[in-house]
Motif scaffolding. Structure first.
Motif, PDB file in Angstrom:
ATOM      1  N   ARG A  89       0.839  -1.190   0.000  1.00  0.00           N
ATOM      2  CA  ARG A  89       0.000   0.000   0.000  1.00  0.00           C
ATOM      3  C   ARG A  89       0.884   1.254   0.000  1.00  0.00           C
ATOM      4  O   ARG A  89       2.062   1.210   0.351  1.00  0.00           O
ATOM      5  CB  ARG A  89      -0.919  -0.007   1.226  1.00  0.00           C
ATOM      6  CG  ARG A  89      -1.983  -1.103   1.179  1.00  0.00           C
ATOM      7  CD  ARG A  89      -2.753  -1.157   2.479  1.00  0.00           C
ATOM      8  NE  ARG A  89      -1.843  -1.374   3.619  1.00  0.00           N
ATOM      9  CZ  ARG A  89      -2.025  -0.863   4.823  1.00  0.00           C
ATOM     10  NH1 ARG A  89      -3.078  -0.117   5.077  1.00  0.00           N
ATOM     11  NH2 ARG A  89      -1.171  -1.108   5.780  1.00  0.00           N
ATOM     12  N   LYS A 105      -3.107   2.125  -8.556  1.00  0.00           N
ATOM     13  CA  LYS A 105      -4.359   2.863  -8.717  1.00  0.00           C
ATOM     14  C   LYS A 105      -4.125   4.368  -8.870  1.00  0.00           C
ATOM     15  O   LYS A 105      -5.071   5.134  -9.013  1.00  0.00           O
ATOM     16  CB  LYS A 105      -5.267   2.628  -7.488  1.00  0.00           C
ATOM     17  CG  LYS A 105      -5.681   1.190  -7.302  1.00  0.00           C
ATOM     18  CD  LYS A 105      -7.066   0.952  -7.891  1.00  0.00           C
ATOM     19  CE  LYS A 105      -7.335  -0.503  -8.185  1.00  0.00           C
ATOM     20  NZ  LYS A 105      -7.090  -1.389  -7.054  1.00  0.00           N
ATOM     21  N   THR A 132      -4.301   3.032  -0.563  1.00  0.00           N
ATOM     22  CA  THR A 132      -4.414   2.644  -1.971  1.00  0.00           C
ATOM     23  C   THR A 132      -3.162   1.873  -2.395  1.00  0.00           C
ATOM     24  O   THR A 132      -2.098   2.035  -1.818  1.00  0.00           O
ATOM     25  CB  THR A 132      -4.540   3.918  -2.829  1.00  0.00           C
ATOM     26  OG1 THR A 132      -5.445   4.806  -2.177  1.00  0.00           O
ATOM     27  CG2 THR A 132      -5.041   3.620  -4.216  1.00  0.00           C
ATOM     28  N   LYS A 133      -3.316   1.036  -3.419  1.00  0.00           N
ATOM     29  CA  LYS A 133      -2.141   0.408  -4.034  1.00  0.00           C
ATOM     30  C   LYS A 133      -1.592   1.373  -5.081  1.00  0.00           C
ATOM     31  O   LYS A 133      -2.370   2.062  -5.754  1.00  0.00           O
ATOM     32  CB  LYS A 133      -2.529  -0.918  -4.711  1.00  0.00           C
ATOM     33  CG  LYS A 133      -2.846  -2.049  -3.731  1.00  0.00           C
ATOM     34  CD  LYS A 133      -1.571  -2.712  -3.226  1.00  0.00           C
ATOM     35  CE  LYS A 133      -1.824  -3.695  -2.109  1.00  0.00           C
ATOM     36  NZ  LYS A 133      -2.433  -4.948  -2.548  1.00  0.00           N
ATOM     37  N   ARG A 148      -4.950   8.994   0.369  1.00  0.00           N
ATOM     38  CA  ARG A 148      -4.716   7.803  -0.466  1.00  0.00           C
ATOM     39  C   ARG A 148      -3.820   6.786   0.233  1.00  0.00           C
ATOM     40  O   ARG A 148      -3.234   5.933  -0.429  1.00  0.00           O
ATOM     41  CB  ARG A 148      -4.063   8.202  -1.805  1.00  0.00           C
ATOM     42  CG  ARG A 148      -4.767   9.334  -2.554  1.00  0.00           C
ATOM     43  CD  ARG A 148      -6.246   9.054  -2.757  1.00  0.00           C
ATOM     44  NE  ARG A 148      -6.508   7.872  -3.557  1.00  0.00           N
ATOM     45  CZ  ARG A 148      -6.639   7.888  -4.889  1.00  0.00           C
ATOM     46  NH1 ARG A 148      -6.517   9.006  -5.536  1.00  0.00           N
ATOM     47  NH2 ARG A 148      -6.887   6.777  -5.550  1.00  0.00           N
TER      48      ARG A 148
END
Ligand SMILES: Nc1ncnc2c1ncn2[C@@H]1O[C@H](COP(=O)(O)OP(=O)(O)O)[C@@H](O)[C@H]1O
Ligand SMILES: [Mg+2]
Lengths: 408, 229
Positions: free
Chosen positions: B98, B140, B136-137, B133
């Motif tokens: 992440r 993305k 998020t990965k 964020r």
């Protein structure tokens, strides 16, 4: 903002340290696996198959042996057999007439049974002269209780019927003579005389020789067939806890005049020897499992080398973030070990399952030694670590400047 | 704070390639400078040498007056972990981790505990405008956002020197400006010493000092005052 080297300090002062916490060592090592689950599983499968086969081999053979040993216990490891050996001149010797009663008098002996082998051909009827390779044994009946022989049909020879021309067939003897029922009053011919078959025995695992024999009355054989009354075999049931002290005194007791002409043996030893033969087979299968493990280890090394090539930029980044060579090395060794340990765990699961399936198909009690399971996972860990050494060294020795460059 | 003296870095070959051919350069604390030159002129090699990822074939690199040739491999790692921050053209994010983990990795080789790392990573992401964020990965995110994650990873350890190798090379001009603004803010507001490599004149012209590299040599230095004059 701090300064890497303050001028007041000598250059030997550390500008901080590069260190990776133990938990983070494992975290970085395991991180690589979760990101490629399919590859992780496929690679672990090689080790899993190796470990599964080893656990199954150990589990199945141990389960079969557990049953064999349970069987031995049931049949009794306390049964001894006393037979005449050879005299010092090489002649066949005899047990004294009173050998059985002498043996029965020993304090640690529970029960005894004496039998006498007769050299005679057994055929289906008196005109038939094609022998069936069967032995003839004369008994007064006590052998049934002492050896726990069980009847398939009919009845046994006892004190009363031992005076009559009657016969009881061992299981193999009955089969060879093609007598499977007592209906119609079957007879057999022994030494030219006709005997009424009054019983058929069940097979007995400890005494395959008795399975191949025909039993006749001791008294009848002695009186009507001119058999020497001396026993050729006395079975001795000793007190289970005193078997070790009983065995050495039996020869002397049976034949005080010539104890060296007496042989004492333990029938259950033969079965135990059989279990030892299984050990060889087990070793062979274990070696095969070892080869599977080796192949699995090579597979891990292989995939780790690929992984190092693919993750070149990650390695470069980590070096730029301050990782030492050792940190990179441990990351990949841990990754390889974890991969193998995963395989080992899956393999142990499969191995246990295979043991359960096979053992229950054989009606065995399942017995999987715990050390075998621990050894399975331990072996996987070691193999993984060894397989990871070379790729890890490759990763650690990447030139950081080269590794951070885009491709090439 | 960092000084190169007659640095040569050559690669063996027929003929040998002198990626750096006698470079002398001094960067002072709190400076913001551009290293500009065409592709293949030796800019990345220069940055790798300054960041101790590469060792000079000849000449010396001094950090705070200490000659790095006297430092062991182990101490160079310590130096990178504690005092240097890198930003690369291709981001170098770990795709399976992440965003916040990627940033927290900027502290991992300092031996900072995970909770503390995550706390500081969240703050750094806040600073680059990606506070929303964190989980998020990277895959993305847009290119500009990815580079901001990489910058957050470089600044989370509060390094003395940030080295950025074509940080805007993979970005369009809009996001390129965003990233550049971020770096100039870092310099102005936090006093970070920053060297930005670029082959883009427009990017270079926004920075106060520009060092021109060609064929492994420094061929000129300009400052904004000179340009303005
Ligand atoms: N590992 C290497 N081996 C051989 N030559 C290299 C290597 N790395 C870079 N070079 C050469 O060094 C020169 C400078 O490269 P580089 O520093 O990457 O330039 P830039 O970043 O300015 O494009 C180039 O000619 C390049 O081909
Ligand atoms: Mg470059």
């Amino acid at each position: 903002m701090n300064r890497p080297f303050s001028r007041s300090r000598s250059t030997d002062d550390s500008p901080g340290r590069s260190r990776l916490r133990t938990a983070d060592r494992f975290r970085t090592g395991l991180g690589g696996l979760g990101s490629r689950p399919a590859r992780t599983l496929l690679t672990a499968l090689g080790i899993a198959i190796g470990i599964a086969s080893m656990v199954a081999v150990v589990g199945i053979s141990s389960s079969s042996k557990a049953d064999l040993l349970a069987e031995l216990d049931e049949l009794g490891t306390n049964l001894l057999q006393v037979r005449p050996g050879q005299s010092i001149f090489g002649d066949e010797s005899l047990l004294p007439i009173d050998a059985q009663s002498m043996l029965a008098a020993v304090a640690t002996v529970d029960s005894t049974a004496g039998v006498t082998s007769i050299r005679a051909d057994v055929t289906r009827n008196v005109h038939d002269d094609d022998p069936y390779g069967l032995g003839v044994i004369a008994t007064d009946g006590d052998i049934h209780s002492v050896l726990q022989l069980e009847l398939e049909q009919g009845r046994a020879i006892d004190r009363r019927t031992q005076e009559l021309p009657v016969a009881v067939l061992g299981s193999v003897a009955a089969e060879r003579l093609a007598i499977d029922t007592l209906d119609g009053g079957p007879t057999v011919a022994i030494a030219g005389r006709s005997f009424q078959v009054i019983g058929i025995l069940r097979s007995h695992p400890l005494h395959p020789d008795l399975d191949r024999s025909v039993f006749v009355g001791h008294r009848f054989a002695e009186v009507q067939m001119g058999m020497k009354p001396n026993h050729t075999s006395v079975y001795v049931r000793a007190r289970p806890d005193r078997i070790d002290v009983t065995r050495p005194i039996l020869a002397r007791t049976a034949n005080p005049a010539a104890p060296n002409e007496v042989q004492v043996s333990r029938p259950s030893d033969a079965l135990e020897a059989q279990a030892k033969v299984d050990q060889n087979l087990q070793n062979l299968l274990l070696a095969l499992g070892g080869v599977a493990l080796l192949v699995g280890g090579v597979g891990i090394a292989n995939i780790m080398v690929i992984s190092v090539i693919e993750r070149r930029s990650e390695i470069g980044l980590r070096r730029a973030l301050g990782a030492r060579k050792g940190h990179i090395r441990s990351q990949f060794v841990i990754e390889a070990s974890a991969l193998a340990a995963l395989g080992g765990t899956i393999g142990v699961g499969f191995g246990i399952a295979a043991t359960y399936v096979y053992a229950s198909s054989q009606n065995w009690t399942v017995d999987i030694p715990a050390p075998a399971l621990a050894a399975g996972i331990g072996a996987a860990l070691v193999i993984g670590a060894v397989a990871g050494l070379y790729p890890a060294a490759k990763a650690a020795n990447l030139d950081p400047a080269d590794a951070v460059r885009p491709h090439s | 704070m960092i000084e190169l003296r007659d640095v040569v870095r050559s690669y063996p070959g027929e003929p040998p390639i002198h990626a750096l051919d006698g470079v002398s350069l001094r960067i002072d604390r709190g400076e913001l400078l551009a290293i500009i030159g065409p592709s293949g002129s030796g800019k990345s090699t220069l940055l790798n040498v300054m960041g101790t990822l590469d060792r000079p074939t000849d000449g010396s690199l001094l950090i705070d007056g200490v000659d790095t040739r006297s430092l062991s491999e182990r101490r160079l790692c310590a130096l990178r972990a504690n005092h240097l921050g890198f930003v690369f053209q291709s981001f170098h994010l770990i795709e399976s981790a992440r965003v916040i983990e990627n940033v927290a990795n900027g502290l991992i080789y300092q031996g900072v505990a995970r909770n503390e790392r995550l706390r500081r990573a969240a703050r750094a992401l806040e600073q680059v405008g990606l506070g929303d964020r964190t989980t998020t990965k990277p895959s993305k995110l847009s290119g500009g956002q990815r580079q901001r994650v990489a910058i957050a990873r470089a600044l989370v350890s509060e390094p003395s020197l940030i080295l950025a190798d074509e940080p805007t090379g993979n970005l369009d001009s809009g996001t390129s400006d965003e990233v550049l603004n971020l770096l100039t803010d870092l310099n102005r507001e936090h006093g970070a010493t920053i060297a930005i490599i670029t082959h883009d004149e427009d990017v270079a012209n926004r920075l106060p000092r520009r060092v021109q590299v060609l064929d492994g040599k420094i061929v000129g230095t300009t400052t904004t005052e000179q340009v303005a004059r």
